[in-house]
Write a protein that holds these residues in place. Sequence first.
Motif, short mmCIF file in Angstrom:
data_model
loop_
_atom_site.label_atom_id
_atom_site.label_comp_id
_atom_site.label_asym_id
_atom_site.label_seq_id
_atom_site.Cartn_x
_atom_site.Cartn_y
_atom_site.Cartn_z
N LYS A 40 0.84 -1.19 0.00
CA LYS A 40 0.00 0.00 0.00
C LYS A 40 0.88 1.24 0.00
CE LYS A 40 -3.95 -2.08 0.37
NZ LYS A 40 -4.95 -2.02 -0.62
N VAL A 41 0.60 2.13 -0.93
CA VAL A 41 1.31 3.39 -1.00
C VAL A 41 0.42 4.43 -0.32
CG1 VAL A 41 2.24 5.15 -2.54
CG2 VAL A 41 2.40 2.73 -3.14
N PRO A 42 0.95 5.16 0.65
CA PRO A 42 0.10 6.16 1.31
C PRO A 42 -0.31 7.24 0.33
CG PRO A 42 2.38 6.42 1.99
CD PRO A 42 2.31 5.17 1.18
N VAL A 43 -1.60 7.51 0.30
CA VAL A 43 -2.15 8.50 -0.61
C VAL A 43 -2.50 9.74 0.20
CG1 VAL A 43 -4.02 9.01 -2.21
CG2 VAL A 43 -3.07 6.70 -2.11
N LYS A 44 -2.00 10.88 -0.24
CA LYS A 44 -2.34 12.12 0.44
C LYS A 44 -3.72 12.57 -0.04
CE LYS A 44 2.01 14.18 1.66
NZ LYS A 44 2.79 15.41 1.67
N VAL A 45 -4.58 12.82 0.91
CA VAL A 45 -5.92 13.27 0.60
C VAL A 45 -5.91 14.79 0.61
CG1 VAL A 45 -8.32 13.24 1.35
CG2 VAL A 45 -6.91 11.21 1.65
N TYR A 46 -6.44 15.37 -0.47
CA TYR A 46 -6.49 16.82 -0.56
C TYR A 46 -7.51 17.34 0.43
CZ TYR A 46 -7.57 21.46 -2.27
OH TYR A 46 -7.79 22.80 -2.35
N LYS A 47 -7.07 18.23 1.29
CA LYS A 47 -7.96 18.86 2.25
C LYS A 47 -7.79 20.37 2.09
CE LYS A 47 -9.11 19.09 7.11
NZ LYS A 47 -8.68 18.77 8.47
N PRO A 48 -8.83 21.06 1.61
CA PRO A 48 -8.69 22.49 1.37
C PRO A 48 -8.54 23.27 2.67
CG PRO A 48 -10.95 21.81 1.03
CD PRO A 48 -10.15 20.55 1.27
N LEU A 49 -7.90 24.41 2.56
CA LEU A 49 -7.71 25.27 3.72
C LEU A 49 -9.04 25.80 4.21
CD1 LEU A 49 -5.46 26.40 5.44
CD2 LEU A 49 -5.34 28.36 3.92
N ILE A 50 -9.91 26.17 3.28
CA ILE A 50 -11.27 26.60 3.63
C ILE A 50 -12.22 25.66 2.89
CG2 ILE A 50 -12.95 28.46 3.49
CD1 ILE A 50 -10.65 30.43 3.55
N ASN A 51 -13.06 24.96 3.63
CA ASN A 51 -13.96 24.00 3.00
C ASN A 51 -15.18 24.71 2.41
OD1 ASN A 51 -15.34 24.68 5.30
ND2 ASN A 51 -15.24 22.66 6.22
N LYS A 52 -16.10 23.94 1.83
CA LYS A 52 -17.26 24.52 1.14
C LYS A 52 -18.15 25.32 2.09
CE LYS A 52 -17.51 21.05 -2.47
NZ LYS A 52 -18.32 20.00 -3.09
N VAL A 53 -18.33 24.80 3.28
CA VAL A 53 -19.17 25.52 4.25
C VAL A 53 -18.53 26.86 4.60
CG1 VAL A 53 -20.14 25.41 6.58
CG2 VAL A 53 -20.09 23.35 5.17
N GLY A 54 -17.23 26.86 4.76
CA GLY A 54 -16.53 28.11 5.05
C GLY A 54 -16.68 29.13 3.93
N TRP A 55 -16.54 28.67 2.67
CA TRP A 55 -16.70 29.58 1.54
C TRP A 55 -18.13 30.10 1.46
CZ3 TRP A 55 -13.09 32.20 -0.47
CH2 TRP A 55 -11.82 31.69 -0.62
N LEU A 56 -19.11 29.24 1.73
CA LEU A 56 -20.50 29.70 1.73
C LEU A 56 -20.73 30.74 2.83
CD1 LEU A 56 -22.43 26.37 1.06
CD2 LEU A 56 -22.19 28.32 -0.47
#
Length: 130
Positions: A40-56
């Motif tokens: 298994k190769v560790p996969v980095k999951v993209y996590k935005p600095l500001i999520n959708k709720v924050g942008w809304l």
Amino acid sequence: MEAENKNLDQFTKDVIQEAGLTTPSVDFLANVMAEVSKEKVPVKVYKPLINKVGWLLIGSLFLVFTFVLTRFSLGFSILGDWDLSTLFVQKYDIKFTIPATYAYSSFFLLIFVIIQVTMISKRFSRSLES
């Protein structure tokens, strides 16, 4: 000394000939590939600095503040007499005015976007280093 080296050479030749060449099994490549695919190769999951709720939330607050500032003006400005509409060229007699509230809100939005871009670029460069 040379006699010992000749004896050692002859001995190694005899050992190698007795051992012979071995060939891998028919499905050697398939076995190796199966073992490699198990790892298994560790996969980095993209996590935005500001999520959708924050942008809304940011967008809705921006709209609410814009609405409140345009409808319920108190008659004074935080920035004093600085008028952004004088930045436009009036050489051609263009009668185009921007309300001060929209100009100020656009100015502050631009500042916040620049801050956001710098934060994201720093985070991205840190993730590439690790």
